[in-house]
Design an enzyme around this catalytic site. Structure first.
Site, short mmCIF file in Angstrom:
data_model
loop_
_atom_site.label_atom_id
_atom_site.label_comp_id
_atom_site.label_asym_id
_atom_site.label_seq_id
_atom_site.Cartn_x
_atom_site.Cartn_y
_atom_site.Cartn_z
N ARG A 41 0.83 -1.22 0.00
CA ARG A 41 0.00 0.00 0.00
C ARG A 41 0.86 1.27 0.00
O ARG A 41 0.47 2.26 -0.61
CB ARG A 41 -0.95 -0.01 1.20
CG ARG A 41 -2.08 -1.02 1.04
CD ARG A 41 -2.95 -1.09 2.27
NE ARG A 41 -4.09 -1.96 2.04
CZ ARG A 41 -4.91 -2.38 3.00
NH1 ARG A 41 -4.71 -2.00 4.25
NH2 ARG A 41 -5.93 -3.16 2.71
N LYS A 199 -21.46 -17.97 2.03
CA LYS A 199 -22.86 -17.74 2.39
C LYS A 199 -23.58 -16.82 1.41
O LYS A 199 -23.04 -15.78 1.03
CB LYS A 199 -22.96 -17.15 3.80
CG LYS A 199 -22.49 -18.08 4.90
CD LYS A 199 -22.69 -17.45 6.26
CE LYS A 199 -22.27 -18.41 7.38
NZ LYS A 199 -22.49 -17.79 8.71
N GLY A 352 -10.24 -10.47 -1.37
CA GLY A 352 -8.98 -11.08 -0.96
C GLY A 352 -8.73 -12.47 -1.51
O GLY A 352 -7.65 -12.78 -2.01
N GLY A 375 -14.02 -4.01 0.75
CA GLY A 375 -15.35 -3.55 1.12
C GLY A 375 -15.95 -2.61 0.10
O GLY A 375 -17.14 -2.69 -0.23
#
Length: 397
Positions: A41, A199, A352, A375
């Site tokens: 980063r 899920k 990821g 996210g």
């Protein structure tokens, strides 16, 4: 989407002698001694900083690090190790400034100062108007270059974009905005999305949003098991969410109503236990036993999905379709990855596990764009407009 690009401001000479405030993502992992263990980063932030330096600007950079308590500084919350590493990469000293919100520090043209962990500032996370007003006064140009925070309306990601004289997108954020627009706002058809995970509940809004737009929706992992149940197939003791069969059926029907489809696996790879050394057995989807665990799609299914991907115009990929970490159950994900690499489609991938699969199969150069924000990328797939995108588009107008 229209927005101001920092690269354009620099090319036009509008950053020369100006105070440029860059919101970067320097949230890097550290060991117990405070040493940086992985600096991707920081390295990714260098182009925007160098661009500002080359343009003759006085450069201020800030980022969050960890999850500090606002107003309560602890040594482990400091960006000091980041300042040292950034200085090495830039080949110049980078001064660390604490207690910077009210100004009182100098940044000269050609200089880089790193402003201490922005989440230590009171009002940062809730984007207080008082903090936003102070942030806007620190600079002439604000540059948002941290896509991983683009879904958060915080002081240094949103408030300052409202109050700074000019608000722009840095090269990292601009690349994300361009890629997302190309993949979802105005895609070349057919548009095929791969959504996998354990899920349905964690990806339900994504599936519902994509069902309104994509031409093909490939599901994998535990999500595929739930869709298999919805299609009337037995899945043994595989991970699934039986209480969401109605929602899965609704996604299938929504796609069908548009002449699109959610391909249901016709063969699967099963095991009796979830383990790397478990014996893998390929079975027709209709032959799954009560004590079977489905850990991957079968070779017939993988081959058919690969053909769909090779014919696509745009591919969006989020999640491996099987337990690719185990050699016996990686074939589905490997075939998918290779098909994406061989396809002429524009592809965008994020998440990821997806990035780990891309690295494992060495197809980094064959993916059109690899998204850096987990996210934020998921919220885009949900059909949400990210706060950073919204405020930059508004300021550009």
């Amino acid at each position: 989407m229209q927005f101001i690009r920092f690269s354009d401001l620099c090319a036009q000479g509008k950053a020369q002698g100006k105070r440029v405030f860059i919101r970067a993502d320097l949230n890097v992992p550290q060991d117990d001694a405070g040493h940086i263990t992985e600096d991707t980063r920081i390295r990714a932030s260098v182009p925007a900083i160098q661009m500002a330096l080359d343009a003759g600007a006085a450069v201020m950079v800030t980022s969050h690090l960890g999850r500090p308590t606002e107003g309560a500084f602890k040594p482990e919350d400091s960006l000091a190790p980041v300042a040292a590493r950034l200085g090495e990469l830039l080949g110049r000293p980078v001064r660390l400034v604490a207690d910077w919100v009210d100004g009182g520090f100098d940044a000269k043209p050609g200089e880089v100062v790193l402003l201490e962990n922005c989440r230590l500032n009171k009002g940062e996370k809730k984007n207080s108007p008082e903090l936003a007003a102070k942030l806007g006064k620190l600079c002439d140009i604000f540059v948002h270059d941290a896509f991983g925070t683009a879904h958060r309306a915080e002081g240094t990601t949103y408030g300052i974009a409202e109050t700074a004289p000019i608000a722009s997108a840095g090269p990292l954020l601009a690349a994300e905005m361009d890629a997302i627009g190309k993949a979802l706002a105005n895609p070349k058809r057919p548009l095929v999305a791969i959504v996998a995970g354990s899920k349905v509940s964690t990806k339900l809004t994504i599936l519902q949003s994509l069902a309104k737009n994509v031409d093909g929706l490939i599901v994998g992992g535990g999500i595929a098991n739930t869709f298999m149940l919805a299609a009337g197939l037995k899945i043994g003791k595989s991970l699934a969410e039986p209480d969401l069969l109605g929602e899965a059926t609704a996604v299938i029907e929504a796609m069908k109503a548009r002449g699109a489809e959610v391909p249901i696996p016709e063969d699967v790879v099963c095991a009796k236990a979830f383990a790397a050394d478990a014996e893998a057995t390929v079975k027709a989807a209709t032959d799954v036993a009560d004590d079977d665990l489905i850990l991957d799609i079968g070779p017939k299914t993988a081959a058919k999905l690969a053909e769909k991907l090779k014919q696509a115009g745009t591919i969006v990929w989020n999640g491996p379709v099987g337990v690719f970490e185990f050699a016996a159950f990686e074939n589905g994900t490997k075939v998918i990855a290779q098909a994406i690499a061989e396809s002429s489609a524009f592809s965008i991938a994020g998440g990821g596990d997806t990035l780990a699969a891309i690295a494992k199969y060495g197809i980094e150069k064959d993916v059109g764009y690899i998204s850096t924000g987990g996210g934020a990328f998921l919220e885009v797939l949900e059909g949400k407009t990210l706060p950073a995108f919204e405020v930059l588009a508004r300021r550009a107008g």
